[in-house]
Write a protein that holds these residues in place. Structure first.
Motif: not given
Length: 396
Positions: A327-337
Motif C-alpha cells: 500500500y505504501f509502496l504504491k503511494l511512494y511510486i505515485k508521489t515520485r511520478f
C-alpha cells in the motif's frame, strides 16, 4: 547609484537578470576546472550515481574527517578530499613565503576552511518538520476534517500535489536532487570563504578580481579540485581526475575507478528512505488530525444533537501493519511520478507500478531501488523491469 552586480540587496526581476548576465560575462574563463554547477547534469554532481539515482555518502571505504579551521564549526569532508586540500593549502603557504603571490587577499592568500560536509538527513528532517506544520496549518485554515488515514489522503493529497508542483519536494530522493539540498552533502566540498552566495559583487571583488585568481585556479587543478563558477569560494573534488583518484587510493587501495567510487562510497537513497516515508506520512496525519470532532446532527423527533467523533489513533507499528508495505509502496511510486514530472503515459505508469509491486513481493527494497532507476532515467522506459533490476543488483 545601483551597483553593476548583485550584492544581496533586493532587485527587480529584470534588473537581477541583467546583473546576473553581466556577472556570467565577466567571469567567463578558459580554465577547464572552473565549472558552472548550475548547468545540466552538473547540478546533480555528488548527489546521483551513473544511473541518475539519488545517493547519499557512507563511510564504508572513506571516513569523514575534520580539517583545521578558524571557525567554531567542526568542518569535515571525505579524508582524501581533506588530504588534497591540505596539499593545496601548503602550496599557498610556500608561495606566500616566497612572496610570489599577494599576501593582502581576504580569502586567496592563506586558504582557510569555512564550510564542508552537511548532513542530508538532518537537512531533510528540518525540512519535513516545516512541511508537516504547513500541512497542519492548511487543514486548520481550510477547516478540513478526517476520521482516519484514508480520509486524510482523500482530502489532503490535492494540497500535497500542489506543493510538489510548486517546486517543494515531498520525498527524500526528490529532496536530494532539489536545489534546497546543497552539493556539500556529497562529502566532496570544502568552502574557503563565507560570502553570501547571492552577493555577486563580493564574489567578483574577492575572487575574480584577485591578483591570485589564476594561481588559485591552476593550483586547484593541480590537486584535483574544481571551482564553482557561481560560488568561487567552493572547492569540489573532481572524482574523475587522475590526481583525486590517486588520493583516494592512498586511503583505500581497492578503488579502481570513478564508477567504483560512486557505487561503493554512496548508498542508494530509495530503499534506505522507504521506512522514513511511511513515518513521514504517519507524522503528517497525526499532526494534522483533530483528536475529537464535534458534529451537529438534525433529528425530526429529538431536534438538534451534538455528536463527539473521535478520529482513529494508531501507533506507528499499528499504522504500518494495518495498511502494509505494498500500500505504501504504491503511494511512494505515485508521489515520485509527480516529483519527477515524468513523461510516462498512464499505461506506462500502471505497467511500472504493477511490475514494481510484483517484485516487491519477493524483495521490497530491491523493488524501490529498481523503480528509482526507472523514474530517474533520462531515456524512455523500455517496458520491462528485469534489465534495470539486474543492473541495480550488480551495482550493489
Amino acid at each position: 547609484m545601483s551597483k553593476p552586480l548583485l550584492d544581496g540587496s533586493t532587485s527587480g526581476v529584470k534588473e537581477a537578470f541583467r546583473k546576473k548576465t553581466l556577472f556570467n560575462i565577466l567571469t567567463t574563463s578558459n580554465y577547464n576546472n572552473l565549472i558552472d554547477f548550475n548547468f545540466a547534469e552538473k547540478q546533480l554532481y555528488g548527489r546521483v550515481n551513473r544511473l541518475y539515482s539519488p545517493i547519499v555518502n557512507n563511510e564504508s571505504l572513506f571516513d569523514l574527517v575534520s580539517l583545521p579551521s578558524t571557525s567554531d564549526r567542526n568542518i569535515v569532508a571525505y579524508n582524501f578530499v581533506v588530504h588534497a586540500f591540505l596539499q593545496l593549502q601548503n602550496k599557498f603557504k610556500i608561495k606566500l613565503q616566497k612572496a610570489e603571490i599577494s599576501a593582502k587577499e581576504t580569502f586567496l592568500s592563506d586558504l582557510v576552511a569555512f564550510d564542508g560536509y552537511q548532513n542530508p538527513e538532518g537537512i531533510y528532517e528540518s525540512y519535513t518538520q516545516t512541511y508537516s506544520e504547513a500541512m497542519k496549518e492548511i487543514a486548520r485554515e481550510e477547516k478540513i476534517f478526517f476520521n482516519d488515514f484514508e480520509e486524510f489522503l482523500d482530502k489532503m493529497i490535492p494540497f500535497i500535489e500542489n506543493t510538489i508542483k510548486s517546486g517543494k519536494p515531498f520525498t527524500f530522493p526528490a529532496f536530494i536532487k532539489d536545489k534546497k539540498c546543497p552539493i556539500n552533502v556529497s562529502g566532496l566540498v570544502i568552502e574557503i570563504g563565507n560570502i553570501d552566495p547571492s552577493n555577486d559583487m563580493d564574489k567578483y571583488k574577492e575572487f575574480y578580481s584577485s591578483p591570485n585568481w589564476e594561481f588559485y585556479l591552476n593550483a586547484c587543478n593541480t590537486y584535483g579540485f574544481m571551482v564553482d563558477a557561481n560560488n568561487p569560494q567552493r572547492l569540489v573534488a573532481d572524482i574523475g581526475s587522475p590526481t583525486m583518484l590517486e588520493y583516494m587510493k592512498l586511503f583505500n587501495s581497492t578503488i579502481v575507478s570513478t564508477t567504483d567510487f560512486l557505487n561503493r562510497s554512496y548508498d542508494l537513497v530509495g530503499s534506505s528512505y522507504f521506512e522514513i516515508f511511511k513515518f513521514f506520512l504517519f507524522n503528517i496525519y497525526n499532526n494534522s488530525r483533530r483528536i475529537k470532532r464535534v458534529k451537529l446532527t438534525e433529528n425530526l423527533n429529538d431536534g438538534s444533537k451534538i455528536e463527539i467523533i473521535n478520529t482513529v489513533s494508531l501507533t506507528f507499528a499499528q499504522f504500518v501493519k494495518k495498511y502494509g508495505n505494498l500500500y505504501f509502496l504504491k503511494l511512494y511510486i505515485k508521489t515520485r511520478f509527480l516529483e519527477e514530472e515524468s513523461k510516462f503515459t498512464e499505461y506506462e505508469k500502471n505497467s511500472i507500478i504493477n511490475e514494481t509491486l510484483e517484485l516487491a513481493k519477493f524483495d521490497i527494497l530491491l523493488a524501490v531501488d529498481s523503480f528509482e532507476v526507472i523514474v530517474n532515467q533520462t531515456f524512455d522506459y523500455s517496458g520491462s523491469l528485469s534489465y534495470i533490476t539486474h543492473r541495480v543488483k550488480k551495482m550493489k
